[in-house]
Design a protein around this motif. Structure first.
Motif, PDB file in Angstrom:
ATOM      1  N   ARG A 141      45.805  54.657  54.563  1.00 21.58           N
ATOM      2  CA  ARG A 141      44.583  54.755  55.371  1.00 21.58           C
ATOM      3  C   ARG A 141      44.052  53.362  55.715  1.00 21.58           C
ATOM      4  O   ARG A 141      43.602  53.123  56.845  1.00 21.58           O
ATOM      5  N   LEU A 142      44.105  52.453  54.759  1.00 28.27           N
ATOM      6  CA  LEU A 142      43.665  51.081  55.005  1.00 28.27           C
ATOM      7  C   LEU A 142      44.437  50.463  56.159  1.00 28.27           C
ATOM      8  O   LEU A 142      43.860  49.816  57.038  1.00 28.27           O
ATOM      9  N   LEU A 143      45.751  50.670  56.177  1.00 28.29           N
ATOM     10  CA  LEU A 143      46.583  50.111  57.245  1.00 28.29           C
ATOM     11  C   LEU A 143      46.230  50.711  58.601  1.00 28.29           C
ATOM     12  O   LEU A 143      46.114  49.989  59.594  1.00 28.29           O
ATOM     13  N   VAL A 144      46.059  52.035  58.653  1.00 30.34           N
ATOM     14  CA  VAL A 144      45.702  52.666  59.922  1.00 30.34           C
ATOM     15  C   VAL A 144      44.352  52.149  60.408  1.00 30.34           C
ATOM     16  O   VAL A 144      44.172  51.843  61.593  1.00 30.34           O
ATOM     17  N   GLN A 145      43.388  52.012  59.518  1.00 27.14           N
ATOM     18  CA  GLN A 145      42.075  51.489  59.893  1.00 27.14           C
ATOM     19  C   GLN A 145      42.201  50.078  60.461  1.00 27.14           C
ATOM     20  O   GLN A 145      41.549  49.734  61.454  1.00 27.14           O
ATOM     21  N   ASP A 146      43.050  49.266  59.846  1.00 27.44           N
ATOM     22  CA  ASP A 146      43.187  47.888  60.308  1.00 27.44           C
ATOM     23  C   ASP A 146      43.874  47.832  61.667  1.00 27.44           C
ATOM     24  O   ASP A 146      43.506  47.023  62.524  1.00 27.44           O
ATOM     25  N   VAL A 147      44.866  48.690  61.878  1.00 23.06           N
ATOM     26  CA  VAL A 147      45.512  48.762  63.188  1.00 23.06           C
ATOM     27  C   VAL A 147      44.495  49.183  64.246  1.00 23.06           C
ATOM     28  O   VAL A 147      44.443  48.607  65.345  1.00 23.06           O
ATOM     29  N   VAL A 148      43.667  50.173  63.933  1.00 27.86           N
ATOM     30  CA  VAL A 148      42.644  50.631  64.866  1.00 27.86           C
ATOM     31  C   VAL A 148      41.669  49.496  65.200  1.00 27.86           C
ATOM     32  O   VAL A 148      41.298  49.307  66.364  1.00 27.86           O
ATOM     33  N   ARG A 149      41.247  48.744  64.207  1.00 30.05           N
ATOM     34  CA  ARG A 149      40.323  47.621  64.452  1.00 30.05           C
ATOM     35  C   ARG A 149      40.959  46.606  65.403  1.00 30.05           C
ATOM     36  O   ARG A 149      40.323  46.115  66.340  1.00 30.05           O
ATOM     37  N   ASP A 150      42.216  46.264  65.135  1.00 25.90           N
ATOM     38  CA  ASP A 150      42.905  45.281  65.968  1.00 25.90           C
ATOM     39  C   ASP A 150      43.010  45.770  67.408  1.00 25.90           C
ATOM     40  O   ASP A 150      42.684  45.035  68.352  1.00 25.90           O
ATOM     41  N   LEU A 151      43.445  47.011  67.593  1.00 26.27           N
ATOM     42  CA  LEU A 151      43.632  47.536  68.945  1.00 26.27           C
ATOM     43  C   LEU A 151      42.308  47.753  69.672  1.00 26.27           C
ATOM     44  O   LEU A 151      42.224  47.557  70.887  1.00 26.27           O
TER      45      LEU A 151
END
Length: 224
Positions: A116-126
């Protein structure tokens, strides 16, 4: 517990598991992937793909660290940079979306929220880059928890994310299929305000820190 996510670069790609550094399931057309395996150039091809996407588009991967130890990673890119995407029966990916084409949590950190942490970080970047949505092809088949490379029991490549995980982190099905549905996560509704507030409180308490490295400057056989 300290956590952070940083961008994948050629300087830190060695932190990825060996299996990931040799996996070109998404990055090359099937026949070229087979040639790379035959000639022993899988790692070089992976590095070349990362380098090319970084130069032409920007950040395309994240590595999660827990207490300084690599605990998982995620890769994402425009569909045009992911040859395997066209092989799925639920293709094409939306014209306004980026494809999540790989996410793996190291078994020692399974169940700790790193995915979940990784998905959240990808979302923030995009989101910062103006991307409208994140899409992914899902696999409805059961398989061992945490598996991301190699083969499943029916000899199907396991580089496709489980549908159950994608739905758990907010993705919704936009192209149904009995085995390979395509799912989508809209940037504006990726995560609830409650989760954002909880993360902010955790940071203030010093129990969790999440940092995001800046994006790099801009310049198969078919699934069964």
């Amino acid at each position: 517990m300290s956590r952070e996510c940083v961008g994948v670069t050629l300087d830190n790609i060695d932190e990825l598991p060996k299996g990931c550094r040799r996996c070109v399931y998404w990055e090359l057309p099937p026949h070229l992937g087979a040639q790379a395996e035959e000639f022993g150039t899988l790692e070089l091809e992976k590095e070349a793909w990362v380098s090319g996407v970084l130069l032409e588009w920007g950040s395309c991967g994240r590595i999660a660290h827990v207490e300084g130890v690599p605990a998982g990673y995620a890769f994402y890119a425009p569909p045009a940079a992911v040859p395997r995407a066209a092989a799925f029966p639920t293709a094409p990916v939306g014209a306004d979306a980026v494809l999540l084409c790989g996410l793996h949590v190291v078994p020692d950190f399974s169940g700790s929220g790193v995915g979940r942490l990784l998905v959240q970080d990808v979302v923030r970047d995009l989101s910062r880059r103006g991307v409208k949505a994140l899409e992914a092809f899902g696999d409805t088949a059961d398989r061992p928890r945490g598996e991301a490379h190699g083969r499943t029991t029916d000899d199907t490549p396991s580089c496709v994310l489980p549908v159950a995980f994608l739905r758990a982190v907010g993705f919704k099905t936009v192209a149904p299929h009995h085995r390979w549905p395509r799912l989508r996560l809209e940037m504006r509704t990726g995560f609830s305000w409650k989760e954002d507030v909880e993360a902010a409180i955790a940071q203030l308490l010093g129990s969790v820190t999440v940092t995001t490295a800046p994006a790099a400057p801009v310049g198969a056989p078919a699934p069964r």
